[in-house]
Design a protein around this motif. Sequence first.
Motif, short mmCIF file in Angstrom:
data_model
loop_
_atom_site.label_atom_id
_atom_site.label_comp_id
_atom_site.label_asym_id
_atom_site.label_seq_id
_atom_site.Cartn_x
_atom_site.Cartn_y
_atom_site.Cartn_z
N GLY A 43 79.96 76.65 26.93
CA GLY A 43 78.96 75.59 26.87
C GLY A 43 79.51 74.21 26.61
N GLU A 44 80.78 73.96 26.96
CA GLU A 44 81.39 72.65 26.72
C GLU A 44 82.10 72.14 27.98
OE1 GLU A 44 82.43 72.47 22.01
OE2 GLU A 44 83.83 73.60 23.26
N ILE A 45 82.42 70.85 27.95
CA ILE A 45 83.20 70.24 29.02
C ILE A 45 84.38 69.47 28.44
CG2 ILE A 45 81.29 70.05 30.67
CD1 ILE A 45 80.94 67.12 29.79
N TYR A 46 85.47 69.40 29.22
CA TYR A 46 86.55 68.46 28.96
C TYR A 46 86.21 67.20 29.75
CZ TYR A 46 89.15 72.77 27.81
OH TYR A 46 89.57 73.96 27.30
N VAL A 47 86.32 66.02 29.15
CA VAL A 47 85.82 64.85 29.84
C VAL A 47 86.58 63.58 29.42
CG1 VAL A 47 84.04 64.44 28.09
CG2 VAL A 47 83.69 63.59 30.42
N ALA A 48 86.66 62.63 30.36
CA ALA A 48 87.20 61.29 30.08
C ALA A 48 86.68 60.34 31.15
CB ALA A 48 88.73 61.29 30.07
N ALA A 49 86.60 59.06 30.81
CA ALA A 49 86.11 58.03 31.74
C ALA A 49 87.26 57.08 32.10
CB ALA A 49 84.96 57.25 31.12
N TRP A 50 87.22 56.58 33.35
CA TRP A 50 88.32 55.79 33.87
C TRP A 50 87.81 54.62 34.71
CZ3 TRP A 50 92.80 58.21 32.25
CH2 TRP A 50 92.68 59.57 31.93
N GLN A 51 88.56 53.54 34.70
CA GLN A 51 88.40 52.47 35.67
C GLN A 51 89.70 52.38 36.45
OE1 GLN A 51 88.00 48.49 34.15
NE2 GLN A 51 87.78 47.58 36.19
N CYS A 52 89.62 52.39 37.76
CA CYS A 52 90.83 52.32 38.58
C CYS A 52 91.14 50.86 38.89
CB CYS A 52 90.66 53.13 39.86
SG CYS A 52 90.58 54.90 39.54
N ARG A 53 92.34 50.44 38.50
CA ARG A 53 92.79 49.07 38.71
C ARG A 53 94.17 49.11 39.34
NH1 ARG A 53 92.23 47.42 32.42
NH2 ARG A 53 90.05 48.05 32.07
N ASP A 54 94.36 48.31 40.37
CA ASP A 54 95.66 48.23 41.04
C ASP A 54 96.17 49.61 41.45
OD1 ASP A 54 95.69 45.44 40.61
OD2 ASP A 54 96.46 45.75 38.59
N GLY A 55 95.24 50.47 41.89
CA GLY A 55 95.62 51.77 42.40
C GLY A 55 95.87 52.84 41.37
N ALA A 56 95.57 52.59 40.10
CA ALA A 56 95.85 53.57 39.05
C ALA A 56 94.68 53.66 38.08
CB ALA A 56 97.12 53.21 38.30
N PRO A 57 94.41 54.85 37.52
CA PRO A 57 93.34 54.98 36.53
C PRO A 57 93.74 54.38 35.19
CG PRO A 57 93.94 57.12 37.52
CD PRO A 57 95.03 56.15 37.83
N VAL A 58 92.81 53.67 34.58
CA VAL A 58 92.98 53.15 33.22
C VAL A 58 91.91 53.81 32.36
CG1 VAL A 58 92.90 51.12 31.75
CG2 VAL A 58 93.88 50.96 34.06
N ALA A 59 92.30 54.45 31.27
CA ALA A 59 91.37 55.20 30.44
C ALA A 59 90.41 54.26 29.71
CB ALA A 59 92.12 56.06 29.43
N LEU A 60 89.13 54.57 29.79
CA LEU A 60 88.10 53.85 29.04
C LEU A 60 87.66 54.62 27.81
CD1 LEU A 60 85.89 52.60 32.01
CD2 LEU A 60 87.68 51.35 30.80
#
Length: 234
Positions: free
Chosen positions: A126-143
Amino acid sequence: MPILLALDASSSACSAALLRRREGLDDELISRFALTPREHTRRLLPMVDEVLAEAGLPASALDAVAYGRGPGSFTGLRIAAGVAQGLAFGLDRPLVGVSTLEALALGAHRRHHYRWLITALDARMGEIYVAAWQCRDGAPVALTEEAVMPPARLRLPVGHDDHDWVGIGTGWRLWDQMPAEVQAGMGLCLVEPEADAADMALLAVRDFVAGEGRPPHEVQPVYLRDRVAWQKGR
């Protein structure tokens, strides 16, 4: 210029990729990917042999080895870690662990040019592994930090609720359990993508060039449940 091998078995998919940086030329990226539930042990090493053979390189030509460090399937993570550590020990090369959630984000950005991403994997129980990202200059940046949680606790990153978010990964199969405000903020959800060693190779070479390669014995899979349990017990 570095030559790096990446491996992944963190999900129902199994993959291997070889990345060769070439001065003045585009990177050479050779990969194998297959959906092979419960066959990772049998398929991973042959994939390694195939990408090395296609590149015309012996294993001794590698400068580093990388693998999907998690989060993901406990058994799959151990398989990939064991193979990667064995190769790195045998070759006396550094090892680089790559986030499966970040690799999912990079894959979605490379293939579809999505910029605002929430990667989520079904963590069972009943759980998820999760993270949010903004992609800048072709690479993900963690939010956000990578986390494990019930879907009902998921929130959009603070200050970014006006973006058209894209959900990537198996965790979005639990859509019905997610808060209404999260559902309202999602423009699209794709549950089919799996982490791919090709994306991991691109992330790993960045980290390797930045000096983040480690001796094989120092690199361990990431089990977010262990981390959360330890923090709660403090």
